[in-house]
Write a protein that holds these residues in place. Sequence first.
Motif, PDB file in Angstrom:
ATOM      1  N   ASP A   1     -56.941  32.473   3.099  1.00 57.79           N
ATOM      2  CA  ASP A   1     -57.604  31.323   2.489  1.00 57.79           C
ATOM      3  C   ASP A   1     -56.536  30.323   2.094  1.00 57.79           C
ATOM      4  N   GLU A   2     -56.893  29.047   2.138  1.00 57.31           N
ATOM      5  CA  GLU A   2     -55.984  28.029   1.636  1.00 57.31           C
ATOM      6  C   GLU A   2     -55.947  28.116   0.114  1.00 57.31           C
ATOM      7  N   VAL A   3     -54.777  27.880  -0.461  1.00 54.71           N
ATOM      8  CA  VAL A   3     -54.606  27.894  -1.909  1.00 54.71           C
ATOM      9  C   VAL A   3     -54.581  26.444  -2.375  1.00 54.71           C
ATOM     10  N   GLU A   4     -55.437  26.133  -3.310  1.00 52.70           N
ATOM     11  CA  GLU A   4     -55.476  24.785  -3.876  1.00 52.70           C
ATOM     12  C   GLU A   4     -54.350  24.621  -4.886  1.00 52.70           C
ATOM     13  N   PHE A   5     -53.789  23.428  -4.951  1.00 50.85           N
ATOM     14  CA  PHE A   5     -52.723  23.166  -5.911  1.00 50.85           C
ATOM     15  C   PHE A   5     -53.302  23.084  -7.320  1.00 50.85           C
ATOM     16  N   THR A   6     -52.678  23.783  -8.234  1.00 48.95           N
ATOM     17  CA  THR A   6     -52.986  23.703  -9.659  1.00 48.95           C
ATOM     18  C   THR A   6     -51.643  23.511 -10.375  1.00 48.95           C
ATOM     19  N   PRO A   7     -51.657  23.130 -11.633  1.00 54.49           N
ATOM     20  CA  PRO A   7     -50.380  22.979 -12.356  1.00 54.49           C
ATOM     21  C   PRO A   7     -49.535  24.256 -12.381  1.00 54.49           C
ATOM     22  N   ASP A   8     -50.170  25.420 -12.290  1.00 48.49           N
ATOM     23  CA  ASP A   8     -49.425  26.683 -12.296  1.00 48.49           C
ATOM     24  C   ASP A   8     -49.202  27.254 -10.898  1.00 48.49           C
ATOM     25  N   ALA A   9     -49.448  26.469  -9.859  1.00 49.93           N
ATOM     26  CA  ALA A   9     -49.313  26.974  -8.491  1.00 49.93           C
ATOM     27  C   ALA A   9     -47.880  27.392  -8.186  1.00 49.93           C
ATOM     28  N   ILE A  10     -46.919  26.625  -8.663  1.00 45.10           N
ATOM     29  CA  ILE A  10     -45.514  26.964  -8.455  1.00 45.10           C
ATOM     30  C   ILE A  10     -44.859  27.133  -9.820  1.00 45.10           C
ATOM     31  N   ARG A  11     -44.352  28.345 -10.038  1.00 45.22           N
ATOM     32  CA  ARG A  11     -43.677  28.656 -11.296  1.00 45.22           C
ATOM     33  C   ARG A  11     -42.325  29.271 -10.962  1.00 45.22           C
TER      34      ARG A  11
END
Length: 172
Positions: free
Chosen positions: A31-41
């Motif tokens: 599935d595609e992952v939607e960008f959220t503020p915590d997507a990249i930590r």
Amino acid sequence: MNGKLLGGSIVGIALVAGAALYYLQVYAFYDEVEFTPDAIRMTPVATGQPESMPAEDFEAIDADSSPLRYRACFRLPLSQPTLTETYEIYDNPEPLTAPPWFDCFDAGAVEAALESGEAMAFLGEHNVSYGVDRVIAVFNDGRAYAWHQLNDCGELDYAGNPVGEACPPREE
């Protein structure tokens, strides 16, 4: 004639089953992952607690069928020197290949860049799933790639070996 019909049926069924298995492995579960503020930590050296990063041009895929199927491509607006002073370096990064249709992620190119020093690997998040770390490779020009990789506890646990006291118990 019955032998040819039976043999042809077996071959036909094997071809259909093989095509279905290929489709399920390469396409079906992602599935595609939607960008959220915590997507990249990423994990700072000072605190050891992952914090959100300002990623741009984010593309990612993941699957519930395995904790190792996560792949992401994005850009970070921070320089490598800033990142190395602030965030934990990841020892022994091993980028895992992505499905051929997710063409922004080239594990071979990322691995070559890590070996040559063009890219550096950082700990995104330890135990994002039990025994699995999120690793982030950042290039000099800001391109960045993320994947999940087994950590020491994961390698022991998934191989069926006792993990010992150094690893937290698996949450069921």
